[in-house]
Design an enzyme around this catalytic site. Structure first.
Site, PDB file in Angstrom:
ATOM      1  N   ASP A 289       0.686  -1.238   0.250  1.00 53.59           N
ATOM      2  CA  ASP A 289      -0.095  -0.227  -0.270  1.00 53.59           C
ATOM      3  C   ASP A 289       1.164   1.007   0.120  1.00 53.59           C
ATOM      4  O   ASP A 289       1.627   1.078  -0.506  1.00 53.59           O
ATOM      5  CB  ASP A 289      -0.976   0.001   1.370  1.00 53.59           C
ATOM      6  CG  ASP A 289      -2.174   0.099   1.165  1.00 53.59           C
ATOM      7  OD1 ASP A 289      -2.371   2.035   0.862  1.00 53.59           O
ATOM      8  OD2 ASP A 289      -3.518  -0.086   0.830  1.00 53.59           O
TER       9      ASP A 289
ATOM     10  N   SER B  49     -11.183  -0.635  -0.512  1.00 53.43           N
ATOM     11  CA  SER B  49     -10.266  -0.454   0.491  1.00 53.43           C
ATOM     12  C   SER B  49     -10.113  -1.447   2.631  1.00 53.43           C
ATOM     13  O   SER B  49      -9.155  -1.791   2.390  1.00 53.43           O
ATOM     14  CB  SER B  49      -8.808   0.735   0.582  1.00 53.43           C
ATOM     15  OG  SER B  49      -8.448   0.887  -0.923  1.00 53.43           O
TER      16      SER B  49
ATOM     17  N   HIS C 208      -2.715   6.056   3.896  1.00 55.73           N
ATOM     18  CA  HIS C 208      -3.865   4.885   3.666  1.00 55.73           C
ATOM     19  C   HIS C 208      -2.885   3.614   4.646  1.00 55.73           C
ATOM     20  O   HIS C 208      -4.533   2.919   4.638  1.00 55.73           O
ATOM     21  CB  HIS C 208      -4.251   5.541   1.806  1.00 55.73           C
ATOM     22  CG  HIS C 208      -4.852   3.868   1.271  1.00 55.73           C
ATOM     23  ND1 HIS C 208      -4.774   2.434   0.857  1.00 55.73           N
ATOM     24  CD2 HIS C 208      -6.364   3.950   1.154  1.00 55.73           C
ATOM     25  CE1 HIS C 208      -5.957   1.734   0.485  1.00 55.73           C
ATOM     26  NE2 HIS C 208      -7.376   2.932   0.017  1.00 55.73           N
TER      27      HIS C 208
ATOM     28  N   ASN D   6     -14.546   0.745  -6.580  1.00 52.98           N
ATOM     29  CA  ASN D   6     -14.935   1.582  -5.934  1.00 52.98           C
ATOM     30  C   ASN D   6     -15.820   2.349  -7.594  1.00 52.98           C
ATOM     31  O   ASN D   6     -16.653   3.163  -7.255  1.00 52.98           O
ATOM     32  CB  ASN D   6     -14.578   2.487  -5.241  1.00 52.98           C
ATOM     33  CG  ASN D   6     -13.877   1.716  -3.901  1.00 52.98           C
ATOM     34  OD1 ASN D   6     -13.979   0.976  -3.489  1.00 52.98           O
ATOM     35  ND2 ASN D   6     -12.837   2.694  -3.282  1.00 52.98           N
TER      36      ASN D   6
END
Ligand SMILES: [Ca+2]
Ligand SMILES: [Ca+2]
Ligand SMILES: [Ca+2]
Ligand SMILES: [Ca+2]
Length: 399
Positions: free
Chosen positions: A41, A240, A74, A169
């Protein structure tokens, strides 16, 4: 059941943990510290008080250093959901109280990155003992052009790692790199042998943004998710956020059943999910919203490959996917009779400069003139020594 004393859990800020039957699962097992979850990530806040004692060495593929700190915010959120320090009277609880976190930074300070770094990161994680790879990121590619990421998935899987990825998404449409997409296949979630994760709400409805297609294997909480961020805590939403619920549960399953193969872990997840929507597998919820307690209690008995077969039968959509300008990923055939001089002559004939060789997989990142990528791909695919040539796709954090 077992209830952790973390204030955010006690204050009912973490609805997702109860939804997946966390307390009943923790009554069976809270999670072994022998299981490592790689968070591939934007990095992780390495000195966050609710994470720091859980972190093992990782790597920063963006800046090429051994400090995979989080300059985007994130990966830290993702890490906390899967495996924050739990029952420590501080902050949040994680799905696996024991699992350790391997921070692998492949997304930059804007939350984007290159598929080549994702591939290198997956290989690094599998080589360094991670048994669960969490990929809360994705990019667009056609399945014929996603062979490099599929190779990385298979590499990890052959090292007994479970690969978990967010399905994306764009379920109600979205704009990526200036182009509008509706419900596109995202990679790596659309690869074979990846657990694709969709997002649900606190009422077990589909989150409006959550994609619906054959990449969806299971679903998990993905709206109003409270977790760690650099320097503190906050709410985020997205597939996520759903993905590390599944990764944390995979770590719990591997704590109870350390000899499970990735297929057995998947089967435990799929067969014991709470079915939602239409009966059986459906494209919104996959096999259903994960149930931590049932997945641990019954364990896996049979293999379930129906979804993979279903995904394979779909014809790939054609996408004008964003990619790194002037870069290609090339793999030469794995044939011992091919000499390095022959490889060099192919590179020379097409005036290709090697930027990087991703070691275990033998994927080479080369530079080509900007604007001539597709022409070069077509030419390279004609070369007998070349197994494949593809763009270096851009990937994003899926929040
Ligand atoms: Ca760094
Ligand atoms: Ca905590
Ligand atoms: Ca899958
Ligand atoms: Ca269903």
């Amino acid at each position: 059941p077992l209830y952790p004393n973390d204030p955010a859990y006690e204050g009912e800020d973490q609805w997702g943990l109860n939804k997946i039957e966390g307390p009943k699962a923790w009554g069976i097992i809270t999670g072994s510290n022998q299981v490592i979850v790689a968070v591939i990530d934007s990095g992780v806040d390495l000195d966050h008080p609710d994470l720091q004692d859980k972190i093992v060495a990782g790597w920063d593929f963006v800046n090429n250093d051994d400090q995979p700190d989080d300059d985007f915010g994130h990966g830290t959120h993702v890490a906390g959901i899967a495996a924050a320090a739990t029952d420590n009277d501080l902050g949040i609880a994680g799905v696996s109280w024991g699992a350790r976190i391997m921070p692998v930074k492949v997304l930059n300070s804007s939350g984007s990155g290159y598929m080549s770094d994702v591939i290198a990161g997956m290989e690094y994680a599998a080589d360094h003992g991670a048994q669960v790879l969490n990929l809360s990121l994705g990019g667009l590619a056609t399945s014929s052009e996603a062979q490099a990421i599929q190779d990385a998935v298979d590499y990890a899987r052959n090292k007994s790692a479970v690969v978990v990825a967010a399905v994306g998404n764009c379920g109600s449409g979205c704009t990526i790199g200036g182009t509008y997409y509706y419900n596109p296949d995202m990679y790596p979630a659309s690869c074979q042998n990846v657990i694709g994760v969709a997002a649900t709400t606190s009422t077990d409805d589909r989150a409006s943004f959550s994609e619906h297609n054959t990449s969806v294997d299971v679903s998990a909480p993905g709206t109003s998710i409270y977790s760690t961020v650099p320097g503190g805590y906050n709410y985020k939403q997205g597939t996520s956020m759903a993905t590390p619920f599944v990764s944390g549960l995979a770590a719990l399953i591997l704590s109870k059943w350390p000899d499970y193969t990735p297929l057995q872990v998947e089967t435990a997840l799929f067969n014991n999910a709470d079915d939602l929507g239409d009966a059986g597998w459906d494209e919104y919820f996959g096999h259903g919203r994960i149930n931590a307690y049932l997945s641990l209690f019954y364990g896996a008995e049979a293999a379930s490959s129906s979804l993979e077969a279903q995904a394979a039968s779909q014809s790939p959509p054609t996408l004008d996917a964003p990619f790194a300008p002037g870069e290609l990923l090339v793999k030469f055939k794995d044939d011992p009779t091919i000499t390095s001089a022959e490889v060099a002559s192919v590179l020379e004939r097409h005036a290709l400069q090697v930027s990087e060789i991703i070691p275990g997989l033998g994927i080479t990142r080369v530079t080509v003139p900007v604007g001539r990528e597709q022409e070069m791909i077509a030419a390279l695919r004609q070369e007998p020594l070349v197994e494949y040539a593809e763009p270096n796709y851009l990937v994003w954090a899926l929040e």
